[in-house]
Write a protein that holds these residues in place. Structure first.
Motif, PDB file in Angstrom:
ATOM      1  N   SER A  12       9.292  19.667  42.944  1.00 31.51           N
ATOM      2  CA  SER A  12       8.549  19.332  41.734  1.00 31.51           C
ATOM      3  C   SER A  12       8.458  20.602  40.912  1.00 31.51           C
ATOM      4  O   SER A  12       8.552  21.709  41.447  1.00 31.51           O
ATOM      5  N   TRP A  13       8.339  20.412  39.621  1.00 25.16           N
ATOM      6  CA  TRP A  13       8.322  21.542  38.716  1.00 25.16           C
ATOM      7  C   TRP A  13       7.038  21.560  37.908  1.00 25.16           C
ATOM      8  O   TRP A  13       6.506  20.516  37.530  1.00 25.16           O
ATOM      9  N   GLN A  14       6.575  22.752  37.638  1.00 27.67           N
ATOM     10  CA  GLN A  14       5.580  22.939  36.600  1.00 27.67           C
ATOM     11  C   GLN A  14       6.390  23.289  35.361  1.00 27.67           C
ATOM     12  O   GLN A  14       7.211  24.206  35.386  1.00 27.67           O
ATOM     13  N   MET A  15       6.196  22.517  34.316  1.00 27.59           N
ATOM     14  CA  MET A  15       6.941  22.729  33.078  1.00 27.59           C
ATOM     15  C   MET A  15       5.957  23.114  31.985  1.00 27.59           C
ATOM     16  O   MET A  15       4.819  22.658  31.972  1.00 27.59           O
ATOM     17  N   ASN A 148       3.016  18.858  35.374  1.00 24.58           N
ATOM     18  CA  ASN A 148       3.779  18.840  36.622  1.00 24.58           C
ATOM     19  C   ASN A 148       4.722  17.656  36.588  1.00 24.58           C
ATOM     20  O   ASN A 148       4.357  16.576  36.092  1.00 24.58           O
ATOM     21  N   SER A 151      11.061  16.553  39.982  1.00 27.34           N
ATOM     22  CA  SER A 151      12.397  16.880  39.471  1.00 27.34           C
ATOM     23  C   SER A 151      13.408  15.764  39.696  1.00 27.34           C
ATOM     24  O   SER A 151      14.454  15.754  39.073  1.00 27.34           O
ATOM     25  N   ILE A 158      12.155  13.959  33.075  1.00 25.15           N
ATOM     26  CA  ILE A 158      12.571  15.363  32.917  1.00 25.15           C
ATOM     27  C   ILE A 158      13.355  15.539  31.617  1.00 25.15           C
ATOM     28  O   ILE A 158      13.110  16.488  30.864  1.00 25.15           O
ATOM     29  N   GLU A 162      12.321  17.949  28.490  1.00 24.14           N
ATOM     30  CA  GLU A 162      13.249  18.959  27.975  1.00 24.14           C
ATOM     31  C   GLU A 162      13.540  18.737  26.494  1.00 24.14           C
ATOM     32  O   GLU A 162      13.601  19.694  25.716  1.00 24.14           O
ATOM     33  N   SER A 167      10.237  23.475  29.576  1.00 21.12           N
ATOM     34  CA  SER A 167      11.184  23.943  30.586  1.00 21.12           C
ATOM     35  C   SER A 167      10.413  24.312  31.851  1.00 21.12           C
ATOM     36  O   SER A 167       9.234  24.660  31.800  1.00 21.12           O
ATOM     37  N   PRO A 168      11.113  24.241  32.995  1.00 21.39           N
ATOM     38  CA  PRO A 168      10.450  24.582  34.264  1.00 21.39           C
ATOM     39  C   PRO A 168      10.083  26.064  34.311  1.00 21.39           C
ATOM     40  O   PRO A 168      10.865  26.920  33.917  1.00 21.39           O
ATOM     41  N   ARG A 170       7.958  26.981  37.208  1.00 24.98           N
ATOM     42  CA  ARG A 170       7.640  27.148  38.621  1.00 24.98           C
ATOM     43  C   ARG A 170       8.178  25.946  39.385  1.00 24.98           C
ATOM     44  O   ARG A 170       8.154  24.831  38.883  1.00 24.98           O
ATOM     45  N   GLN A 171       8.682  26.198  40.576  1.00 29.45           N
ATOM     46  CA  GLN A 171       9.188  25.115  41.419  1.00 29.45           C
ATOM     47  C   GLN A 171       8.389  25.064  42.718  1.00 29.45           C
ATOM     48  O   GLN A 171       8.077  26.099  43.303  1.00 29.45           O
TER      49      GLN A 171
END
Length: 192
Positions: A12-15, A148, A151, A158, A162, A167-168, A170-171
């Motif tokens: 998962s990403w924090q974007m 959050n 991904s 996502i 974008e 953009s991400p 943190r992963q």
């Protein structure tokens, strides 16, 4: 982790986005209208819309209304002045529930929930709700916004983030290890 029998299952990403200028105004389908949240009349509809939208999310487990509402209250997420709800007649078409400030960054706007009713997923309420929220937050002096995201989300979220300029940053990796056979929580396709 691998030595203990764990394997990466997903990320998962924090974007985030830094808004140097207002985002473009959203384009809404003709039947969609933004209305402010009314706690007495709308909270069950909000819960139902959110539950329906996240039924295909990884590891989804149905949540009762009381548990859902308690979590919003407990986490301090009840900031309805930053909730943007798109209606299609008497039904919620999409929603973007935001709040302001995080412990590590009090100047950050945060998208807690962004969802859309399945039949309207491609009609624009999710993109509209996000762009509207970004514009409203920008207008309130909030120049950084985060969220959050899974991904491997199946709904195209996502790509939407974008396209909005996020953009991400943190992963987070989810490791799993089977202790005993159990129900598989992975969702690999959208339900019909």
């Amino acid at each position: 982790m691998r030595e203990m029998g764990f394997a990466v299952d997903r990320h998962s990403w924090q974007m985030k986005i830094v808004l140097d200028s207002p985002p473009p105004a959203p384009e809404w389908p003709k039947t969609i209208e933004l209305r402010p949240f009314d706690r007495r009349r709308h909270k069950r509809a909000l819960w139902a819309a959110d539950e329906g939208a996240f039924q295909d999310h990884y590891g989804y487990i149905p949540t009762s209304f009381d548990s859902w509402w308690d979590e919003i209250d407990d986490l301090g997420q009840y900031q309805p002045e930053h909730w943007y709800i798109a209606w299609d007649g008497d039904e919620i078409a999409g929603l973007c529930l935001c709040d302001l400030g995080r412990e590590d960054d009090p100047d950050l706007g945060w998208v807690n929930e962004l969802s859309v009713r399945r039949p309207l997923a491609q009609a624009g309420p999710r993109a509209g709700a996000l762009l509207h929220a970004l514009g409203e937050l920008y207008g309130k002096g909030i120049k950084k916004v985060g969220l959050n995201a899974d991904s491997q989300n199946l709904t195209g979220a996502i790509r939407l983030y974008e396209r909005a300029g996020m953009s991400p940053v943190r992963q987070f990796d989810l490791y799993v290890r089977e202790l005993r056979p159990a129900r598989d929580l992975r969702i690999t396709e959208l339900s019909v």
